[in-house]
Design a protein around this motif. Structure first.
Motif, PDB file in Angstrom:
ATOM      1  N   VAL A 117       0.859  -1.179   0.000  1.00 43.90           N
ATOM      2  CA  VAL A 117       0.000   0.000   0.000  1.00 43.90           C
ATOM      3  C   VAL A 117       0.898   1.234   0.000  1.00 43.90           C
ATOM      4  N   GLY A 119       0.692   5.348   0.681  1.00 42.90           N
ATOM      5  CA  GLY A 119      -0.181   6.352   1.259  1.00 42.90           C
ATOM      6  C   GLY A 119       0.464   7.722   1.300  1.00 42.90           C
ATOM      7  N   GLY A 123      -6.291   9.216   4.895  1.00 46.88           N
ATOM      8  CA  GLY A 123      -7.463   8.631   4.254  1.00 46.88           C
ATOM      9  C   GLY A 123      -7.096   7.414   3.407  1.00 46.88           C
ATOM     10  N   GLU A 124      -5.948   7.496   2.736  1.00 43.09           N
ATOM     11  CA  GLU A 124      -5.513   6.393   1.867  1.00 43.09           C
ATOM     12  C   GLU A 124      -5.131   5.141   2.651  1.00 43.09           C
ATOM     13  N   HIS A 127      -8.389   2.121   7.768  1.00 41.29           N
ATOM     14  CA  HIS A 127      -8.651   0.691   7.976  1.00 41.29           C
ATOM     15  C   HIS A 127      -9.502   0.096   6.851  1.00 41.29           C
ATOM     16  N   GLU A 128     -10.551   0.803   6.430  1.00 40.92           N
ATOM     17  CA  GLU A 128     -11.439   0.279   5.382  1.00 40.92           C
ATOM     18  C   GLU A 128     -10.689   0.028   4.081  1.00 40.92           C
ATOM     19  N   ASN A 129      -9.791   0.948   3.726  1.00 42.62           N
ATOM     20  CA  ASN A 129      -9.014   0.801   2.480  1.00 42.62           C
ATOM     21  C   ASN A 129      -8.060  -0.376   2.551  1.00 42.62           C
ATOM     22  N   ILE A 130      -7.435  -0.562   3.705  1.00 39.54           N
ATOM     23  CA  ILE A 130      -6.501  -1.688   3.882  1.00 39.54           C
ATOM     24  C   ILE A 130      -7.289  -2.993   3.868  1.00 39.54           C
ATOM     25  N   ASP A 132     -10.053  -3.585   2.320  1.00 39.26           N
ATOM     26  CA  ASP A 132     -10.439  -3.825   0.937  1.00 39.26           C
ATOM     27  C   ASP A 132      -9.301  -4.485   0.158  1.00 39.26           C
ATOM     28  N   LYS A 133      -8.076  -3.954   0.319  1.00 45.34           N
ATOM     29  CA  LYS A 133      -6.926  -4.515  -0.394  1.00 45.34           C
ATOM     30  C   LYS A 133      -6.587  -5.919   0.118  1.00 45.34           C
TER      31      LYS A 133
END
Length: 138
Positions: A117, A119, A123-124, A127-130, A132-133
């Motif tokens: 990842v 960043g 925001g990038e 937790h939600e973005n991580i 998802d990945k």
């Protein structure tokens, strides 16, 4: 090594302790003062993801390894080792350049990274973005 930066042996042994012994939840890496070697800046067994994010400086680059635990639908609990390249927009240009060119040396030294990842703001790396990945793939 594109930048000529070395990776301190402690980085590798600390990573092995996280990966194999689950001694740490995350590791934060930085460069030494003369930008010649990647070193361990901090380790923590703190389980809270927000505590991890709080350890990332707002105006300086870092790399981090995070042992990300999550529930995968139909498969139960999973762990993936996340490699984070943290390069905030407000970091100095020279630091961003040296960190970017040194990233691969560190990444190659650490075997077992599942997700990478990048960043530039919190925001990038939320937790939600991580999550998802991490959910992509197996």
């Amino acid at each position: 090594m594109a930048s000529g930066v070395g990776v301190n042996e402690l980085c590798i042994s600390t990573f092995q302790e996280l990966k194999l012994k689950k001694k740490y939840k995350y590791i934060i890496f930085t460069l030494n003062s003369n930008f010649t070697e990647v070193i361990v800046e901090k380790t923590s067994s703190e389980q809270d993801y927000d505590a991890f994010l709080a350890d990332l400086p707002e105006t300086e680059c870092r790399w981090a390894i995070y042992d990300f635990e999550f529930e995968k639908e139909g498969a139960g609990k999973r762990n993936k080792i996340i490699f984070l390249s943290w390069s905030p927009d407000d970091a100095k240009i020279k630091q961003k350049m040296v960190f970017a060119s040194s990233r691969d040396a560190l990444k190659r030294a650490l075997n077992g990274i599942a997700v990478e990842v990048q960043g530039t703001d919190f925001g990038e790396v939320a937790h939600e973005n991580i999550l998802d990945k991490a959910n992509r793939g197996n």
